[in-house]
Design a protein around this motif. Structure first.
Motif, short mmCIF file in Angstrom:
data_model
loop_
_atom_site.label_atom_id
_atom_site.label_comp_id
_atom_site.label_asym_id
_atom_site.label_seq_id
_atom_site.Cartn_x
_atom_site.Cartn_y
_atom_site.Cartn_z
N ILE A 33 0.84 -1.21 0.00
CA ILE A 33 0.00 0.00 0.00
C ILE A 33 0.88 1.25 0.00
CG2 ILE A 33 -1.65 1.36 1.35
CD1 ILE A 33 -2.77 -1.33 2.38
N ALA A 34 1.87 1.27 0.89
CA ALA A 34 2.76 2.44 0.95
C ALA A 34 3.55 2.59 -0.34
CB ALA A 34 3.72 2.29 2.14
N GLY A 35 4.02 1.48 -0.90
CA GLY A 35 4.81 1.54 -2.13
C GLY A 35 4.01 2.02 -3.32
N TYR A 36 2.79 1.50 -3.49
CA TYR A 36 1.97 1.92 -4.62
C TYR A 36 1.48 3.36 -4.47
CZ TYR A 36 1.91 -2.61 -6.94
OH TYR A 36 2.28 -3.74 -7.62
N ALA A 37 1.25 3.79 -3.23
CA ALA A 37 0.87 5.19 -3.01
C ALA A 37 2.01 6.11 -3.44
CB ALA A 37 0.52 5.42 -1.54
N GLU A 38 3.23 5.71 -3.13
CA GLU A 38 4.40 6.50 -3.53
C GLU A 38 4.57 6.51 -5.05
OE1 GLU A 38 9.24 6.67 -2.71
OE2 GLU A 38 7.94 5.40 -1.46
N LEU A 39 4.37 5.35 -5.68
CA LEU A 39 4.47 5.27 -7.15
C LEU A 39 3.39 6.11 -7.82
CD1 LEU A 39 5.20 1.45 -7.64
CD2 LEU A 39 6.76 3.36 -8.13
N LEU A 40 2.17 6.05 -7.28
CA LEU A 40 1.07 6.84 -7.85
C LEU A 40 1.37 8.33 -7.74
CD1 LEU A 40 -1.75 6.82 -9.10
CD2 LEU A 40 -2.70 6.78 -6.78
N SER A 41 1.95 8.73 -6.62
CA SER A 41 2.31 10.14 -6.45
C SER A 41 3.39 10.55 -7.45
CB SER A 41 2.79 10.38 -5.02
OG SER A 41 3.22 11.70 -4.83
N ASP A 42 4.40 9.67 -7.66
CA ASP A 42 5.51 9.99 -8.55
C ASP A 42 5.07 10.08 -10.01
OD1 ASP A 42 7.21 10.09 -6.42
OD2 ASP A 42 8.01 8.06 -6.69
N PHE A 43 4.24 9.12 -10.45
CA PHE A 43 3.92 9.03 -11.88
C PHE A 43 2.62 9.71 -12.28
CE2 PHE A 43 6.77 5.37 -11.19
CZ PHE A 43 7.70 5.61 -12.18
N GLU A 44 1.69 9.84 -11.35
CA GLU A 44 0.39 10.41 -11.70
C GLU A 44 0.04 11.64 -10.88
OE1 GLU A 44 -1.22 9.22 -14.22
OE2 GLU A 44 -0.06 7.39 -14.52
N GLY A 45 0.96 12.05 -10.01
CA GLY A 45 0.66 13.15 -9.10
C GLY A 45 0.29 14.44 -9.79
N ALA A 46 0.91 14.71 -10.94
CA ALA A 46 0.64 15.96 -11.66
C ALA A 46 -0.78 16.02 -12.20
CB ALA A 46 1.64 16.13 -12.81
N LYS A 47 -1.42 14.86 -12.38
CA LYS A 47 -2.78 14.81 -12.92
C LYS A 47 -3.85 14.92 -11.85
CE LYS A 47 -1.21 11.66 -16.59
NZ LYS A 47 -1.39 10.33 -17.20
N LEU A 48 -3.44 14.83 -10.61
CA LEU A 48 -4.40 14.85 -9.51
C LEU A 48 -4.69 16.29 -9.07
CD1 LEU A 48 -2.98 11.95 -7.28
CD2 LEU A 48 -4.96 11.84 -8.80
#
Length: 237
Positions: free
Chosen positions: A30-45
């Motif tokens: 959970i922590a790892g995928y949250a970090e990946l989502l922030s890194d790769f998709e954070g600009a779209k959020l």
């Protein structure tokens, strides 16, 4: 009755160990995928989405820490004790040095009285004292100056060690909850922590055939004690 109680305690320890071990992987995912989502998709959020994602990651990290601490707590009942000659004075000084980043910017007064040598497991006693000193540092942080006193007294059968602070204290009505797993007398918003530290102290000291207790008053500080039975000092080669 003693045997059945010990068997129940062993079952609880084994269950805690198994559950804690099994929870580590999903929490890290959970922590790892949250970090990946922030890194790769954070600009779209949106800003709110980013904030939600930060809360998810923070909660997952805290839960992971909680599980790691619970696993460590369970292992305390499984690891064999290695009795050696332990210099409590040196132990306290080394812990103070370790924890210096937690208090060096504060007005904190240390009063370390002469401490004896005891026979025990040095690593476990280090952890017990570290938990007690960490609590004293944490719960006295609103005091100026904060005062922490460490001392000891002896009788024919025991060595009694205490850690005293002038912090927020606690209501003696709830003293029996202090050394329980996940028991907290203060809100997490006020003082961080996982609620396992004092439970670990009790387990360590009881494995040394000792005992623990505490005294406190609200806004007048707290004193934590542990007593170790006197043992013959091991031969030093």
């Amino acid at each position: 009755h003693v045997r059945s109680r010990r068997q129940r305690q062993m079952c609880i320890r084994d269950s805690s160990y198994s559950v804690s071990h099994d929870l580590r992987a999903p929490l890290r995912h959970i922590a790892g995928y949250a970090e990946l989502l922030s890194d790769f998709e954070g600009a779209k959020l949106s800003d709110r989405g980013v904030r939600f994602l930060e809360h998810i990651a923070e909660s997952a990290r805290f839960a992971g820490t909680l599980v790691d601490n619970l696993l460590s707590f369970s292992q305390m009942g499984r690891s064999a004790l290695r009795f050696t000659d332990v210099n409590l004075q040196a132990l306290v000084e080394s812990i103070r040095e370790e924890m210096k980043p937690d208090y060096q910017s504060r007005n904190l007064e240390w009063h370390i009285q002469p401490l004896p040598r005891v026979v025990g497991d040095a690593a476990f006693l280090h952890l017990a004292l570290r938990n007690l000193l960490a609590n004293a540092i944490k719960y006295s942080r609103e005091r100026n100056p904060a005062v922490i006193v460490v001392g000891a007294q002896e009788n024919d059968e025991e060595v009694i060690v205490f850690v005293r602070d002038n912090g927020v204290g606690f209501n003696m009505e709830y003293v029996d909850k202090l050394f329980g797993v996940f028991q907290r007398l203060h809100r997490m918003e006020e003082f961080e922590g996982t609620g396992i530290g004092l439970a670990s102290v009790r387990r360590i000291i009881e494995r040394h055939d000792g005992r623990v207790w505490a005294e406190g008053k609200i806004n007048q500080g707290a004193s934590f004690y542990f007593a170790l039975p006197k043992r013959k000092h091991p031969a030093i080669s």
